[in-house]
Design a protein around this motif. Structure first.
Motif, mmCIF file in Angstrom:
data_model
loop_
_atom_site.group_PDB
_atom_site.id
_atom_site.type_symbol
_atom_site.label_atom_id
_atom_site.label_comp_id
_atom_site.label_asym_id
_atom_site.label_seq_id
_atom_site.Cartn_x
_atom_site.Cartn_y
_atom_site.Cartn_z
ATOM 1 N N GLY A 104 0.581 -1.305 -0.047
ATOM 2 C CA GLY A 104 -0.014 -0.029 0.078
ATOM 3 C C GLY A 104 0.876 1.353 -0.146
ATOM 4 N N GLU A 105 1.981 1.104 -0.110
ATOM 5 C CA GLU A 105 3.098 2.197 0.047
ATOM 6 C C GLU A 105 3.053 2.839 -1.424
ATOM 7 O OE1 GLU A 105 6.998 3.666 2.220
ATOM 8 O OE2 GLU A 105 7.066 1.510 1.776
ATOM 9 N N ARG A 106 3.299 4.262 -1.234
ATOM 10 C CA ARG A 106 3.584 4.912 -2.615
ATOM 11 C C ARG A 106 4.857 5.494 -2.549
ATOM 12 N NH1 ARG A 106 -1.857 7.206 -2.077
ATOM 13 N NH2 ARG A 106 -0.823 9.121 -1.478
ATOM 14 N N VAL A 107 5.885 4.979 -3.606
ATOM 15 C CA VAL A 107 7.277 5.505 -3.699
ATOM 16 C C VAL A 107 7.619 5.960 -4.898
ATOM 17 C CG1 VAL A 107 9.362 4.701 -3.204
ATOM 18 C CG2 VAL A 107 8.084 3.498 -1.850
ATOM 19 N N GLY A 108 8.221 7.238 -5.015
ATOM 20 C CA GLY A 108 8.652 7.800 -5.926
ATOM 21 C C GLY A 108 10.019 7.350 -6.258
ATOM 22 N N PHE A 109 10.534 6.767 -7.567
ATOM 23 C CA PHE A 109 11.877 6.119 -7.525
ATOM 24 C C PHE A 109 12.477 7.103 -8.505
ATOM 25 C CE2 PHE A 109 13.783 2.188 -9.561
ATOM 26 C CZ PHE A 109 14.669 2.136 -8.813
ATOM 27 N N LEU A 110 13.364 7.769 -8.325
ATOM 28 C CA LEU A 110 14.083 8.895 -8.940
ATOM 29 C C LEU A 110 15.289 8.747 -9.155
ATOM 30 C CD1 LEU A 110 12.694 11.805 -6.660
ATOM 31 C CD2 LEU A 110 11.567 10.687 -8.708
ATOM 32 N N GLY A 111 15.920 9.539 -10.180
ATOM 33 C CA GLY A 111 17.497 9.334 -10.439
ATOM 34 C C GLY A 111 17.557 9.986 -11.919
ATOM 35 N N PRO A 112 18.943 10.356 -12.150
ATOM 36 C CA PRO A 112 19.148 11.151 -13.550
ATOM 37 C C PRO A 112 18.800 10.107 -14.457
ATOM 38 C CG PRO A 112 21.080 10.842 -12.217
ATOM 39 C CD PRO A 112 20.198 10.266 -11.245
ATOM 40 N N ASN A 113 18.892 10.522 -15.682
ATOM 41 C CA ASN A 113 18.777 9.724 -17.020
ATOM 42 C C ASN A 113 19.815 8.663 -16.977
ATOM 43 O OD1 ASN A 113 16.512 10.735 -18.063
ATOM 44 N ND2 ASN A 113 17.842 12.119 -19.308
ATOM 45 N N GLY A 114 19.621 7.460 -17.289
ATOM 46 C CA GLY A 114 20.525 6.225 -17.202
ATOM 47 C C GLY A 114 21.068 5.927 -15.769
ATOM 48 N N ALA A 115 20.247 6.176 -14.978
ATOM 49 C CA ALA A 115 20.561 5.824 -13.348
ATOM 50 C C ALA A 115 19.974 4.369 -13.001
ATOM 51 C CB ALA A 115 20.003 6.684 -12.481
ATOM 52 N N GLY A 116 19.445 3.860 -13.729
ATOM 53 C CA GLY A 116 18.935 2.398 -13.665
ATOM 54 C C GLY A 116 17.540 2.181 -13.230
ATOM 55 N N THR B 75 3.270 10.373 -16.813
ATOM 56 C CA THR B 75 2.826 11.583 -17.496
ATOM 57 C C THR B 75 3.489 12.419 -18.613
ATOM 58 O OG1 THR B 75 3.858 12.682 -15.669
ATOM 59 C CG2 THR B 75 1.392 12.005 -15.205
ATOM 60 N N ILE B 76 4.624 11.647 -19.216
ATOM 61 C CA ILE B 76 5.570 12.254 -20.090
ATOM 62 C C ILE B 76 4.895 12.829 -21.283
ATOM 63 C CG2 ILE B 76 6.168 10.028 -21.514
ATOM 64 C CD1 ILE B 76 9.028 11.411 -20.820
ATOM 65 N N GLY B 77 4.930 14.006 -21.625
ATOM 66 C CA GLY B 77 4.688 14.621 -22.659
ATOM 67 C C GLY B 77 3.220 15.272 -22.443
ATOM 68 N N SER C 97 9.361 9.565 -12.492
ATOM 69 C CA SER C 97 8.849 10.596 -13.224
ATOM 70 C C SER C 97 9.713 11.616 -13.327
ATOM 71 C CB SER C 97 7.522 11.091 -12.631
ATOM 72 O OG SER C 97 6.917 12.216 -13.434
ATOM 73 N N HIS C 98 9.769 12.537 -14.177
ATOM 74 C CA HIS C 98 10.869 13.704 -14.128
ATOM 75 C C HIS C 98 9.977 14.796 -13.917
ATOM 76 C CE1 HIS C 98 13.738 11.359 -17.117
ATOM 77 N NE2 HIS C 98 14.533 11.803 -16.073
ATOM 78 N N TYR C 99 8.719 14.559 -13.694
ATOM 79 C CA TYR C 99 7.741 15.747 -13.218
ATOM 80 C C TYR C 99 7.635 15.684 -11.512
ATOM 81 C CZ TYR C 99 6.477 16.329 -18.239
ATOM 82 O OH TYR C 99 6.518 16.245 -19.396
ATOM 83 N N MET C 100 8.280 16.652 -11.172
ATOM 84 C CA MET C 100 8.490 16.425 -9.419
ATOM 85 C C MET C 100 7.156 16.641 -9.023
ATOM 86 S SD MET C 100 11.054 15.466 -8.490
ATOM 87 C CE MET C 100 12.065 14.717 -9.915
ATOM 88 N N VAL D 102 15.591 21.659 -6.756
ATOM 89 C CA VAL D 102 16.219 20.368 -5.666
ATOM 90 C C VAL D 102 17.070 19.217 -6.642
ATOM 91 C CG1 VAL D 102 16.181 18.918 -3.617
ATOM 92 C CG2 VAL D 102 14.691 21.062 -3.904
ATOM 93 N N MET D 103 16.109 18.817 -7.434
ATOM 94 C CA MET D 103 16.740 17.545 -7.981
ATOM 95 C C MET D 103 17.745 18.246 -9.202
ATOM 96 S SD MET D 103 14.745 15.434 -6.323
ATOM 97 C CE MET D 103 15.444 13.868 -6.982
ATOM 98 N N SER D 104 17.548 19.074 -9.652
ATOM 99 C CA SER D 104 18.646 19.369 -10.692
ATOM 100 C C SER D 104 19.910 19.553 -10.033
ATOM 101 C CB SER D 104 18.114 20.399 -11.711
ATOM 102 O OG SER D 104 18.411 21.633 -11.073
ATOM 103 N N GLU D 105 19.888 20.137 -8.820
ATOM 104 C CA GLU D 105 21.203 20.354 -8.104
ATOM 105 C C GLU D 105 21.521 19.115 -7.549
ATOM 106 O OE1 GLU D 105 20.928 23.531 -5.178
ATOM 107 O OE2 GLU D 105 22.464 22.378 -4.021
ATOM 108 N N LEU D 106 20.804 18.203 -7.160
ATOM 109 C CA LEU D 106 21.393 16.897 -6.857
ATOM 110 C C LEU D 106 21.939 16.094 -7.881
ATOM 111 C CD1 LEU D 106 20.962 14.607 -4.353
ATOM 112 C CD2 LEU D 106 19.003 13.653 -5.420
ATOM 113 N N PHE D 107 21.181 15.918 -9.062
ATOM 114 C CA PHE D 107 21.699 15.292 -10.061
ATOM 115 C C PHE D 107 23.020 15.915 -10.728
ATOM 116 C CE2 PHE D 107 17.219 13.743 -10.941
ATOM 117 C CZ PHE D 107 17.033 12.940 -9.886
ATOM 118 N N GLY D 108 23.146 17.228 -10.553
ATOM 119 C CA GLY D 108 23.962 17.941 -11.037
ATOM 120 C C GLY D 108 25.322 17.894 -10.348
ATOM 121 N N ARG D 109 25.122 17.570 -8.910
ATOM 122 C CA ARG D 109 26.331 17.156 -7.968
ATOM 123 C C ARG D 109 26.770 15.866 -8.361
ATOM 124 N NH1 ARG D 109 24.057 18.024 -1.987
ATOM 125 N NH2 ARG D 109 23.545 20.314 -2.326
#
Lengths: 263, 333
Positions: B48-60, B182-184, B212-215, B314-321
């Motif tokens: 029943g948990e809802r988890v966002g699975f995030l990472g830059p492109n090609g993160a796996g 929701t891409i596009g 999703s890339h849409y935060m 926040v995400m772009s800073e995280l992925f940028g780092r």
């Protein structure tokens, strides 16, 4: 089993809906397949000429029965086998085979029945017209046993052709683009329009055992003409079973190689 | 519900420098490199948990989702979804899950979506009454009554995505793997999709793993996020905690009744944007109260607002780092 029959029914229905949606395509494709069916007889007229003494051991009427089987099998190949299996290559390339593999049903069954070209029914009708013309030429009717035997061989031939196509399509899991391979085999299949006795030596062995064209058209024609030996019939049935098992084995192994695409 | 331990997926990829010469040489001699798409991943997801699975492109991310849904075999590690080993692709397992990929479609292109629904009903062996009831619900929740009778190719992207979602839900799955659903899509359609997904998971107690890339998708749907980079876990926790970790500052927006000099605003914190009537400043988390007090006392403030920095930032800073760290690592080696 009943679930798979129901699935087949739904897939056939989808193809019928598609054909109804594009009805002019259906008519045009139907007319073209009729045209191809009748052009398939033309080489026979050339070979037999006015004196009708073409292929040794085969009268004009008898050779016409072989051509009838060729048109029938080509109709089955282009109408029921190739449309679905040709899509597999595309599925592999685009990674949409994912959706097939996610389903709780046999993947080989799902892809094999995913599309039918229903206008190919015209080829089947043409084949029966040609059988009628052939037996009129021969001046007799086929024996009941011969009809039964040829029906058994029709099943064997369809299984063989289908298995051969599964083997070709399985190659797509490794080399991706196999369109050329299907063209090559379509061209080889063209040789099935002739009685297998026109091929000699190595070619004859290849066309009987490796790519069993003889089983697909010559044997069923001989059965219909009432001159096929029982041992040949049995051998063809066993051969079809072996081919089908091999194809199934290769398909399962190949699916393990699927690496999906896009991300 | 989902248990992942030491999960890895390695690919052997043909490496070829650009150019015709290299292409010709590669016909005779090939060099391969090992790509570690997923490299020792551990996390659990409760029922029943809802988890966002995030990472830059090609993160796996997609590779992990494909392993979780049984499409790809892991190179090593343990994986279980509701007690099933995904790669065995048991019927009971496949009936419990769904995977929607925003970039791929399962709807029959030339036929109306209703035909795909019917096909899926037969494949998943859903009883007719149950199917009818569920489909009616999906049609009303997603508002696709007018679309399911039109050929798929005539539908807009948003309409098609809603129908894709419905097609993937006719068997009532309890584990949802959504990869960029929701891409596009335009903003209003994204909101519709999000609302629908939240309602579905709440109604059926379904477990959700969403990339999703849409935060906004993630913020609206997932109280917890798992961030991976280079196939490894880099964060697992509440979205709020991730924001604080990456950007331990809050944003203070001040609106003024009379023009204020930038220098005066700068005394409160780092100025992000400033004009005569409005100023946005960044303040460390623990200094917010003091800064708000000073602003109200010293400046002609008519309105103020305190919020976290935008998630996209926040995400772009995280992925940028992580990109910078990767580049540094490569140049050092």
């Amino acid at each position: 089993m009943t679930r798979y029959l129901r699935l087949l029914g739904i897939q056939l229905r989808a193809s019928a809906l598609l054909a109804a949606q594009y009805r002019w395509d259906f008519v045009v494709d139907g007319v073209i397949s009729l045209f191809w069916a009748f052009t398939a007889i033309v080489p026979l007229f050339v070979v037999y000429g006015a004196r009708r003494t073409g292929i040794p051991g085969w009268s004009f009427g008898e050779a016409l029965v072989v051509t009838g089987w060729f048109i029938l099998l080509q109709g089955i190949l282009d109408g029921a086998i190739n449309p679905g299996l040709a899509q597999v290559v595309d599925h592999i390339r685009k990674g949409t085979l994912d959706f097939v593999l996610l389903k709780p049903a046999d993947a080989q069954f799902l892809v094999s029945t995913s599309k039918f070209a229903l206008w190919r029914i015209f080829s089947v009708v043409s084949a029966f017209v040609i059988f009628g013309l052939a037996f009129r030429e021969l001046g007799r009717l086929p024996a009941a046993v011969g009809v039964l035997e040829s029906l058994a061989l029709l099943v064997a031939a369809t299984v063989l052709l289908y298995s051969l196509w599964i083997l070709i399509v399985s190659a797509a899991f490794f080399v991706v683009k196999v369109d050329n391979l299907t063209y090559l085999f379509s061209s080889i299949f063209d040789a099935a329009r002739w009685p297998s006795s026109v091929f000699r030596g190595a070619l004859r062995t290849v066309f009987t055992f490796v790519i069993p064209l003889a089983v697909m058209t010559t044997f069923p024609a001989e059965a219909l003409l009432g001159r096929l030996e029982r041992s040949t019939l049995l051998g063809a049935m066993v051969g079809a079973l072996v081919f089908a098992s091999l194809a199934r084995l290769v398909w399962i192994k190949s699916i393990g190689h699927y690496s999906s695409a896009g991300g | 519900m989902i248990r992942i331990r030491g999960l890895t997926k390695h690919y052997r990829v043909h490496k070829r420098p650009p150019g015709l010469g290299a292409a010709i040489r590669s016909v005779f001699h090939r060099e391969y490199t090992l790509v570690k798409a997923v490299d020792g991943l551990d996390f659990d997801v409760a029922r029943g948990e809802r988890v966002g699975f995030l990472g830059p492109n090609g993160a796996g991310k997609t590779t992990t989702l494909k392993m979780l849904s049984g499409l790809l075999h892991p190179t090593s590690g343990e994986l279980s979804v509701d007690g099933h080993l995904p790669q065995s692709r048991e019927t009971a397992f496949l009936k419990k899950i769904m995977l929607v990929m925003g970039q791929k479609q399962q709807l029959l292109w030339d036929l109306p979506p209703a035909e795909t629904f019917e096909l899926n009903r037969a494949i998943y062996d859903v009883p007719k009454d149950e199917f009818r009831k569920r489909l009616d619900e999906l049609i009303s929740l997603l508002e696709i009554g007018d679309q399911i009778g039109k050929p798929t190719r005539q539908l807009s992207l948003g309409e098609r995505m809603k129908c894709e979602l419905a097609a993937a839900l006719v068997h009532g799955p309890r584990v949802l793997f959504l990869d960029e659903p929701t891409i596009g899509l335009d903003v209003s359609m994204q909101v519709v999709m999000r609302d629908f997904i939240r309602r579905y998971t709440e109604q059926f107690g379904a477990t959700l793993l969403l990339t999703s890339h849409y935060m906004d998708d993630v913020a609206a749907l997932c109280p917890r996020v798992v961030v991976i980079d280079k196939g490894q876990l880099s964060f697992d926790g509440k979205l709020e905690a991730l924001v604080q970790k990456v950007r331990p500052e809050k944003r203070l927006t001040l609106r003024f009744s009379a023009p204020v000099a930038k220098e005066r605003v700068a005394e409160l914190g780092t100025v992000v944007r400033h004009d005569a009537a409005e100023s946005v400043i960044q303040i460390p988390h623990d200094s917010v109260n003091g800064a708000v007090g000073r602003a109200l006392a010293e400046l002609p403030v008519v309105d103020l607002n305190v919020e976290n920095p935008p998630l996209e930032e926040v995400m772009s800073e995280l992925f940028g780092r992580s990109r910078a760290a990767r580049a540094e690592g490569e140049s050092a080696s």
